[in-house]
Design a protein around this motif. Structure first.
Motif, PDB file in Angstrom:
ATOM      1  N   GLY A  16      12.226  42.529  56.117  1.00 26.55           N
ATOM      2  CA  GLY A  16      11.963  41.685  57.461  1.00 26.55           C
ATOM      3  C   GLY A  16      12.991  40.725  57.671  1.00 26.55           C
ATOM      4  N   PHE A  17      13.107  40.424  58.798  1.00 22.04           N
ATOM      5  CA  PHE A  17      13.872  39.292  59.453  1.00 22.04           C
ATOM      6  C   PHE A  17      13.366  38.326  60.618  1.00 22.04           C
ATOM      7  CE2 PHE A  17      16.515  42.416  57.795  1.00 22.04           C
ATOM      8  CZ  PHE A  17      17.829  41.978  57.022  1.00 22.04           C
ATOM      9  N   LEU A  18      13.334  37.154  60.266  1.00 23.83           N
ATOM     10  CA  LEU A  18      12.749  36.281  61.253  1.00 23.83           C
ATOM     11  C   LEU A  18      13.921  35.340  61.692  1.00 23.83           C
ATOM     12  CD1 LEU A  18      10.259  34.872  62.721  1.00 23.83           C
ATOM     13  CD2 LEU A  18      10.084  33.725  60.462  1.00 23.83           C
ATOM     14  N   GLY A  19      14.226  35.281  63.126  1.00 19.93           N
ATOM     15  CA  GLY A  19      15.291  34.619  63.454  1.00 19.93           C
ATOM     16  C   GLY A  19      14.944  33.228  64.053  1.00 19.93           C
ATOM     17  N   GLY A  20      15.647  32.515  64.181  1.00 16.95           N
ATOM     18  CA  GLY A  20      15.227  31.035  64.677  1.00 16.95           C
ATOM     19  C   GLY A  20      16.186  30.233  64.588  1.00 16.95           C
ATOM     20  N   ILE A 111      13.451  48.345  58.849  1.00 19.81           N
ATOM     21  CA  ILE A 111      13.760  46.891  59.155  1.00 19.81           C
ATOM     22  C   ILE A 111      12.677  46.454  60.055  1.00 19.81           C
ATOM     23  CG2 ILE A 111      15.514  45.385  60.152  1.00 19.81           C
ATOM     24  CD1 ILE A 111      16.528  47.000  58.018  1.00 19.81           C
ATOM     25  N   CYS A 112      12.104  45.331  59.710  1.00 17.44           N
ATOM     26  CA  CYS A 112      10.969  44.918  60.373  1.00 17.44           C
ATOM     27  C   CYS A 112      11.520  43.607  61.095  1.00 17.44           C
ATOM     28  CB  CYS A 112       9.962  44.432  59.751  1.00 17.44           C
ATOM     29  SG  CYS A 112       8.903  45.745  58.880  1.00 17.44           S
ATOM     30  N   PHE A 113      11.636  43.571  62.526  1.00 17.12           N
ATOM     31  CA  PHE A 113      12.097  42.102  63.263  1.00 17.12           C
ATOM     32  C   PHE A 113      11.108  41.678  63.737  1.00 17.12           C
ATOM     33  CE2 PHE A 113      15.047  40.415  66.703  1.00 17.12           C
ATOM     34  CZ  PHE A 113      15.707  39.794  65.868  1.00 17.12           C
ATOM     35  N   ILE A 114      10.730  40.033  63.259  1.00 15.42           N
ATOM     36  CA  ILE A 114       9.530  39.519  63.557  1.00 15.42           C
ATOM     37  C   ILE A 114       9.762  38.585  64.710  1.00 15.42           C
ATOM     38  CG2 ILE A 114       8.112  37.850  62.570  1.00 15.42           C
ATOM     39  CD1 ILE A 114       9.317  38.959  59.850  1.00 15.42           C
ATOM     40  N   LEU A 115       8.773  38.572  65.907  1.00 18.17           N
ATOM     41  CA  LEU A 115       8.976  37.992  67.135  1.00 18.17           C
ATOM     42  C   LEU A 115       7.667  37.331  67.178  1.00 18.17           C
ATOM     43  CD1 LEU A 115      10.364  40.324  69.508  1.00 18.17           C
ATOM     44  CD2 LEU A 115      11.728  38.910  68.320  1.00 18.17           C
ATOM     45  N   GLY A 116       7.672  36.147  67.725  1.00 19.66           N
ATOM     46  CA  GLY A 116       6.339  35.573  68.262  1.00 19.66           C
ATOM     47  C   GLY A 116       5.938  36.087  69.697  1.00 19.66           C
ATOM     48  N   MET A 117       4.674  36.013  70.045  1.00 17.44           N
ATOM     49  CA  MET A 117       3.910  36.808  71.216  1.00 17.44           C
ATOM     50  C   MET A 117       4.924  36.186  72.462  1.00 17.44           C
ATOM     51  SD  MET A 117       1.553  38.684  72.324  1.00 17.44           S
ATOM     52  CE  MET A 117       0.485  38.868  70.851  1.00 17.44           C
ATOM     53  N   ASP A 118       5.265  34.818  72.516  1.00 13.83           N
ATOM     54  CA  ASP A 118       5.932  34.287  73.665  1.00 13.83           C
ATOM     55  C   ASP A 118       7.222  35.479  73.836  1.00 13.83           C
ATOM     56  OD1 ASP A 118       7.156  33.417  71.317  1.00 13.83           O
ATOM     57  OD2 ASP A 118       7.832  31.476  72.126  1.00 13.83           O
ATOM     58  N   CYS A 136      14.829  49.140  64.436  1.00 12.92           N
ATOM     59  CA  CYS A 136      13.906  48.331  63.675  1.00 12.92           C
ATOM     60  C   CYS A 136      12.398  48.402  64.205  1.00 12.92           C
ATOM     61  CB  CYS A 136      13.983  46.731  63.842  1.00 12.92           C
ATOM     62  SG  CYS A 136      14.167  46.275  65.609  1.00 12.92           S
ATOM     63  N   HIS A 137      11.527  48.163  63.656  1.00 12.98           N
ATOM     64  CA  HIS A 137      10.177  47.713  64.104  1.00 12.98           C
ATOM     65  C   HIS A 137      10.233  46.606  64.740  1.00 12.98           C
ATOM     66  CE1 HIS A 137       9.334  51.530  62.000  1.00 12.98           C
ATOM     67  NE2 HIS A 137       9.450  50.945  60.572  1.00 12.98           N
ATOM     68  N   LEU A 138       9.230  46.067  65.387  1.00 10.21           N
ATOM     69  CA  LEU A 138       9.028  44.941  65.883  1.00 10.21           C
ATOM     70  C   LEU A 138       7.539  44.465  65.242  1.00 10.21           C
ATOM     71  CD1 LEU A 138       9.676  44.778  69.592  1.00 10.21           C
ATOM     72  CD2 LEU A 138      11.177  44.383  67.747  1.00 10.21           C
ATOM     73  N   ILE A 139       7.399  43.304  64.640  1.00  5.10           N
ATOM     74  CA  ILE A 139       6.389  42.819  63.990  1.00  5.10           C
ATOM     75  C   ILE A 139       6.064  41.783  64.937  1.00  5.10           C
ATOM     76  CG2 ILE A 139       5.280  41.676  62.136  1.00  5.10           C
ATOM     77  CD1 ILE A 139       6.193  44.438  61.821  1.00  5.10           C
ATOM     78  N   ILE A 140       5.037  41.453  65.681  1.00 12.57           N
ATOM     79  CA  ILE A 140       4.645  40.439  66.640  1.00 12.57           C
ATOM     80  C   ILE A 140       3.539  39.413  66.035  1.00 12.57           C
ATOM     81  CG2 ILE A 140       3.773  39.803  68.943  1.00 12.57           C
ATOM     82  CD1 ILE A 140       6.290  41.801  68.791  1.00 12.57           C
ATOM     83  N   SER A 141       3.992  38.197  65.645  1.00  7.62           N
ATOM     84  CA  SER A 141       3.192  37.274  64.904  1.00  7.62           C
ATOM     85  C   SER A 141       2.244  36.733  66.046  1.00  7.62           C
ATOM     86  CB  SER A 141       3.952  36.376  64.536  1.00  7.62           C
ATOM     87  OG  SER A 141       3.428  35.119  63.971  1.00  7.62           O
ATOM     88  N   LEU A 169       5.272  51.070  58.672  1.00  9.69           N
ATOM     89  CA  LEU A 169       6.309  50.336  58.778  1.00  9.69           C
ATOM     90  C   LEU A 169       7.367  50.612  57.621  1.00  9.69           C
ATOM     91  CD1 LEU A 169       4.523  46.910  59.484  1.00  9.69           C
ATOM     92  CD2 LEU A 169       5.572  48.571  61.183  1.00  9.69           C
ATOM     93  N   HIS A 170       6.803  51.262  56.616  1.00 10.74           N
ATOM     94  CA  HIS A 170       7.484  51.805  55.427  1.00 10.74           C
ATOM     95  C   HIS A 170       8.053  53.244  55.559  1.00 10.74           C
ATOM     96  CE1 HIS A 170       6.532  47.865  53.221  1.00 10.74           C
ATOM     97  NE2 HIS A 170       5.300  48.190  53.655  1.00 10.74           N
TER      98      HIS A 170
END
Length: 226
Positions: A16-20, A111-118, A136-141, A169-170
């Motif tokens: 997973g990848f969480l950007g910020g 690859i799981c790319f993590i995003l917030g709902m916004d 990638c897959h999108l993972i929505i937190s 996802l795997h």
């Protein structure tokens, strides 16, 4: 949301990848990253500090300092890592470019790319947004019990790509959207910067090692310029 009880053998465990901007990193970022890593059985989860142009130094701290704070925040957490590829670029880049580069580095790994709902709500404004799920897959937190009205583009995308099964996802390299409930701590980097500006305590908002680093380097002492 009901998840499948079926657990097929995993051919390649996802990362997973969480950007910020992590300006500074705080418990809201860290708790989300850890919960998603554990819930989705990720092999690794990388925090991906974004490039911020020098003329937009709202943080009055360098890329090196933001990177140092992330490293301090995760040094005792074996599930979390840092990826500095965006910080090492001379200029900002689009997410699609970063994902293409990640895929070159991990060609056989989901690859799981993590995003917030916004971020999902405005996803169709992203550069080459229709191509992102090719990499990638999108993972929505999201908050527990979320309800959202998507525009037509996002509604169609979600209906086409959503999976209720984390095993997908795997099993697949890319192309899925998965919604993951997380604690969503009500902490923001701007709140921390404002507290420091007003000489208020930032205890219990971020790791002590990060707080100490901010104090030692006298960061966030001036009003934000951006």
């Amino acid at each position: 949301m009901h998840l499948s009880e079926h657990h097929a053998p995993l051919t390649q465990q996802a990362i997973g990848f969480l950007g910020g901007s992590f300006d500074p990193i705080h418990f809201g970022h860290l708790r989300t990253a850890l919960e998603i890593s554990e819930a989705l059985d990720l092999k690794q989860l990388f925090l991906l500090p974004n490039h911020i142009a020098p003329h937009k130094t709202s943080m009055q701290c360098s890329a090196v300092q933001r990177c140092s704070m992330v490293r301090l925040a995760i040094e005792k957490q074996e599930k979390l890592h840092i990826d500095t590829r965006e910080l090492n670029r001379p200029q900002a880049s689009y997410s699609i470019d970063t994902l293409k580069e990640i895929k070159r580095d991990y060609p056989d790994t989901p690859i799981c790319f993590i995003l917030g709902m916004d971020s999902l709500l405005g996803f169709d404004n992203w550069h080459q947004w229709q191509d992102i799920l090719n990499y990638c897959h999108l993972i929505i937190s999201h908050r527990p019990g979320w309800k959202c009205n998507f525009n037509d583009n996002i509604k169609t995308l979600v209906e086409t790509c959503i999976t209720l099964h984390k095993e997908d996802l795997h099993r697949y390299l890319s192309g899925k959207i998965y919604f993951q409930s997380t604690s969503q701590l009500a902490i923001s980097s701007s709140q921390i910067r404002q507290a420091l500006l007003q000489k208020k305590s930032i205890d219990y908002l971020l790791p002590n090692a990060v707080k100490d680093y901010i104090q030692i380097h006298k960061l966030y002492k001036n009003p934000s310029s951006g």
